[in-house]
Design a protein around this motif. Structure first.
Motif, PDB file in Angstrom:
ATOM      1  N   PRO A 139       0.815  -1.223   0.000  1.00 22.98           N
ATOM      2  CA  PRO A 139       0.000   0.000   0.000  1.00 22.98           C
ATOM      3  C   PRO A 139       0.844   1.267   0.000  1.00 22.98           C
ATOM      4  CG  PRO A 139      -0.881  -1.603   1.544  1.00 22.98           C
ATOM      5  CD  PRO A 139       0.425  -2.140   1.075  1.00 22.98           C
ATOM      6  N   THR A 140       1.918   1.277   0.781  1.00 23.41           N
ATOM      7  CA  THR A 140       2.762   2.468   0.860  1.00 23.41           C
ATOM      8  C   THR A 140       3.394   2.781  -0.489  1.00 23.41           C
ATOM      9  OG1 THR A 140       3.259   1.999   3.178  1.00 23.41           O
ATOM     10  CG2 THR A 140       4.735   3.507   2.033  1.00 23.41           C
ATOM     11  N   ILE A 185       0.727   4.263  -2.787  1.00 24.52           N
ATOM     12  CA  ILE A 185       0.352   5.627  -2.391  1.00 24.52           C
ATOM     13  C   ILE A 185       1.475   6.606  -2.714  1.00 24.52           C
ATOM     14  CG2 ILE A 185      -0.189   7.091  -0.397  1.00 24.52           C
ATOM     15  CD1 ILE A 185      -1.615   4.634   0.808  1.00 24.52           C
ATOM     16  N   GLU A 186       2.722   6.183  -2.524  1.00 19.89           N
ATOM     17  CA  GLU A 186       3.842   7.051  -2.874  1.00 19.89           C
ATOM     18  C   GLU A 186       3.851   7.400  -4.353  1.00 19.89           C
ATOM     19  OE1 GLU A 186       7.280   4.950  -1.575  1.00 19.89           O
ATOM     20  OE2 GLU A 186       7.303   5.896   0.414  1.00 19.89           O
ATOM     21  N   ARG A 187       3.362   6.491  -5.199  1.00 18.23           N
ATOM     22  CA  ARG A 187       3.287   6.731  -6.642  1.00 18.23           C
ATOM     23  C   ARG A 187       1.934   7.330  -7.037  1.00 18.23           C
ATOM     24  NH1 ARG A 187       4.413   1.234  -9.136  1.00 18.23           N
ATOM     25  NH2 ARG A 187       3.995   0.387  -7.064  1.00 18.23           N
ATOM     26  N   GLU A 188       1.194   7.808  -6.016  1.00 20.89           N
ATOM     27  CA  GLU A 188      -0.072   8.517  -6.202  1.00 20.89           C
ATOM     28  C   GLU A 188      -1.157   7.640  -6.820  1.00 20.89           C
ATOM     29  OE1 GLU A 188       0.675  12.129  -8.296  1.00 20.89           O
ATOM     30  OE2 GLU A 188       1.879  12.999  -6.669  1.00 20.89           O
ATOM     31  N   GLN A 189      -1.076   6.340  -6.613  1.00 18.94           N
ATOM     32  CA  GLN A 189      -2.158   5.423  -6.979  1.00 18.94           C
ATOM     33  C   GLN A 189      -2.989   5.175  -5.726  1.00 18.94           C
ATOM     34  OE1 GLN A 189      -0.677   1.951  -9.120  1.00 18.94           O
ATOM     35  NE2 GLN A 189       1.040   3.131  -9.965  1.00 18.94           N
ATOM     36  N   VAL A 193      -9.958   0.535   7.598  1.00 20.76           N
ATOM     37  CA  VAL A 193      -8.521   0.869   7.538  1.00 20.76           C
ATOM     38  C   VAL A 193      -8.301   2.369   7.346  1.00 20.76           C
ATOM     39  CG1 VAL A 193      -7.865  -1.401   6.643  1.00 20.76           C
ATOM     40  CG2 VAL A 193      -8.482   0.431   5.046  1.00 20.76           C
ATOM     41  N   ASN A 194      -9.340   3.153   7.590  1.00 24.38           N
ATOM     42  CA  ASN A 194      -9.237   4.585   7.305  1.00 24.38           C
ATOM     43  C   ASN A 194      -8.133   5.261   8.112  1.00 24.38           C
ATOM     44  OD1 ASN A 194     -11.345   4.461   5.473  1.00 24.38           O
ATOM     45  ND2 ASN A 194     -12.918   4.899   7.021  1.00 24.38           N
ATOM     46  N   ALA A 195      -8.016   4.907   9.394  1.00 26.05           N
ATOM     47  CA  ALA A 195      -7.007   5.546  10.240  1.00 26.05           C
ATOM     48  C   ALA A 195      -5.599   5.235   9.732  1.00 26.05           C
ATOM     49  CB  ALA A 195      -7.166   5.089  11.693  1.00 26.05           C
ATOM     50  N   GLU A 196      -5.351   3.964   9.408  1.00 22.03           N
ATOM     51  CA  GLU A 196      -4.034   3.583   8.907  1.00 22.03           C
ATOM     52  C   GLU A 196      -3.776   4.199   7.531  1.00 22.03           C
ATOM     53  OE1 GLU A 196      -1.312  -0.448   8.145  1.00 22.03           O
ATOM     54  OE2 GLU A 196      -3.417  -0.616   8.774  1.00 22.03           O
ATOM     55  N   TYR A 197      -4.812   4.265   6.701  1.00 21.54           N
ATOM     56  CA  TYR A 197      -4.671   4.868   5.372  1.00 21.54           C
ATOM     57  C   TYR A 197      -4.286   6.337   5.478  1.00 21.54           C
ATOM     58  CZ  TYR A 197      -5.964   6.440   0.670  1.00 21.54           C
ATOM     59  OH  TYR A 197      -5.958   7.003  -0.585  1.00 21.54           O
ATOM     60  N   GLU A 198      -4.941   7.061   6.372  1.00 23.33           N
ATOM     61  CA  GLU A 198      -4.614   8.469   6.562  1.00 23.33           C
ATOM     62  C   GLU A 198      -3.192   8.636   7.097  1.00 23.33           C
ATOM     63  OE1 GLU A 198      -6.297  11.089   5.703  1.00 23.33           O
ATOM     64  OE2 GLU A 198      -7.961   9.902   4.890  1.00 23.33           O
ATOM     65  N   GLU A 199      -2.775   7.728   7.952  1.00 18.65           N
ATOM     66  CA  GLU A 199      -1.414   7.791   8.482  1.00 18.65           C
ATOM     67  C   GLU A 199      -0.382   7.593   7.380  1.00 18.65           C
ATOM     68  OE1 GLU A 199       1.360   5.417  11.771  1.00 18.65           O
ATOM     69  OE2 GLU A 199      -0.825   5.178  11.781  1.00 18.65           O
ATOM     70  N   ILE A 200      -0.637   6.641   6.478  1.00 16.31           N
ATOM     71  CA  ILE A 200       0.276   6.416   5.357  1.00 16.31           C
ATOM     72  C   ILE A 200       0.286   7.623   4.429  1.00 16.31           C
ATOM     73  CG2 ILE A 200       0.748   4.980   3.331  1.00 16.31           C
ATOM     74  CD1 ILE A 200      -0.465   2.622   4.839  1.00 16.31           C
ATOM     75  N   LEU A 201      -0.883   8.194   4.170  1.00 16.80           N
ATOM     76  CA  LEU A 201      -0.953   9.397   3.344  1.00 16.80           C
ATOM     77  C   LEU A 201      -0.120  10.518   3.934  1.00 16.80           C
ATOM     78  CD1 LEU A 201      -4.712   9.668   2.244  1.00 16.80           C
ATOM     79  CD2 LEU A 201      -2.731   9.346   0.752  1.00 16.80           C
ATOM     80  N   HIS A 202      -0.266  10.715   5.241  1.00 15.89           N
ATOM     81  CA  HIS A 202       0.487  11.782   5.915  1.00 15.89           C
ATOM     82  C   HIS A 202       1.986  11.525   5.841  1.00 15.89           C
ATOM     83  CE1 HIS A 202       1.429  14.916   8.797  1.00 15.89           C
ATOM     84  NE2 HIS A 202       2.090  14.038   9.524  1.00 15.89           N
ATOM     85  N   ALA A 203       2.403  10.284   6.058  1.00 18.33           N
ATOM     86  CA  ALA A 203       3.828   9.950   6.016  1.00 18.33           C
ATOM     87  C   ALA A 203       4.401  10.157   4.615  1.00 18.33           C
ATOM     88  CB  ALA A 203       4.035   8.508   6.465  1.00 18.33           C
ATOM     89  N   CYS A 204       3.645   9.770   3.600  1.00 15.99           N
ATOM     90  CA  CYS A 204       4.111   9.952   2.223  1.00 15.99           C
ATOM     91  C   CYS A 204       4.211  11.426   1.863  1.00 15.99           C
ATOM     92  CB  CYS A 204       3.179   9.231   1.243  1.00 15.99           C
ATOM     93  SG  CYS A 204       3.238   7.423   1.348  1.00 15.99           S
ATOM     94  N   GLU A 205       3.246  12.208   2.326  1.00 16.93           N
ATOM     95  CA  GLU A 205       3.293  13.651   2.068  1.00 16.93           C
ATOM     96  C   GLU A 205       4.480  14.288   2.758  1.00 16.93           C
ATOM     97  OE1 GLU A 205       2.522  17.209   0.482  1.00 16.93           O
ATOM     98  OE2 GLU A 205       1.554  15.299  -0.036  1.00 16.93           O
ATOM     99  N   MET A 206       4.767  13.884   3.979  1.00 11.40           N
ATOM    100  CA  MET A 206       5.936  14.401   4.686  1.00 11.40           C
ATOM    101  C   MET A 206       7.222  14.015   3.967  1.00 11.40           C
ATOM    102  SD  MET A 206       5.059  16.102   7.432  1.00 11.40           S
ATOM    103  CE  MET A 206       6.527  16.006   8.456  1.00 11.40           C
TER     104      MET A 206
END
Length: 227
Positions: A13-14, A17-21, A38-51
């Motif tokens: 998943p990471t 998401i890093e490749r914007e898929q 999995v919304n909480a974990e998904y948002e966490e991965i999104l935030h980490a990738c954005e950072m």
């Protein structure tokens, strides 16, 4: 087996998401977790990738004074992982097994025995690393490896005869000690030498730090360990 597995393995998943898929990443996360919640974990991965995207010049950040402790720890872990003596044991195991009386079957037996012990002990690390902690496993393994190496050296020094063979009973004990050494490495300095650096580096320098550590380790392993 690795080749066949690589053909069927799914993207993480990471990585997606890093490749914007994003939708594919969310679907894969749901598939891996076996639930739609999995919304909480998904948002966490999104935030980490954005950072991670906002980090510029990670190698330059790695050279800053604030990043030096993590860099020193990561490199030291890798260097001392090699200095434990595991390469000497694994590389010279066939010779050692032949010396202690296994003759022509030494190479096969050493590979099978040390390989099985290595795999099973790594499973022990997976189970216990979060329960007992990283520090406990490292310290326990240091003591176990030191004792086994000293005893193996002493036994060989005292009992090896001019024929370069040991009595059967003594040879069995040497094999047991070798297995104890390999097991202690496999549940501590083997996996933790990679795990601890990955946990030490902050997000801003994690990729650069791990890459640099791997390069230094490869140089050390190929050019210094044999000597």
């Amino acid at each position: 087996m690795l080749c066949l597995g690589s053909m069927v393995i799914a993207e993480t998943p990471t990585s997606l998401i890093e490749r914007e898929q994003l939708m594919e990443g969310l679907a894969m996360l749901k598939k891996i977790r076996g639930t739609d919640n999995v919304n909480a974990e998904y948002e966490e991965i999104l935030h980490a990738c954005e950072m991670a995207r906002q980090v510029k010049r990670p190698f330059r950040n790695l050279m800053k004074r604030s990043s030096r402790p993590q860099l020193v720890i990561a490199i030291a872990m890798q260097v001392f992982q090699q200095f434990t003596g595991i390469n000497a044991i694994m590389f010279y195991a066939p010779v050692l097994f032949q010396t202690i009386g296994f003759k022509n079957d030494a190479s096969l037996l050493s590979a099978v025995i040390t390989g099985i012990v290595n795999v099973l002990s790594t499973v022990v690390s997976v189970v216990l690393v979060d329960k007992l902690g990283r520090r406990f496993l490292l310290l326990e393994a240091c003591g176990q490896m030191l004792i086994t190496q000293v005893v193996i050296g002493g036994v060989l020094l005292v009992n090896l005869k001019s024929t370069n063979e040991l009595e059967h009973g003594v040879a069995v004990w040497v094999v047991v000690l070798v297995c104890l050494f390999v097991s202690s490495f496999a549940w501590s300095w083997g996996p933790l030498g990679w795990l601890i650096p990955s946990e030490t580096f902050p997000l801003a320098t994690r990729t650069a730090g791990e890459n640099k550590t791997v390069i230094i380790t490869k140089i050390h392993h190929h050019y210094f360990v044999p000597f």
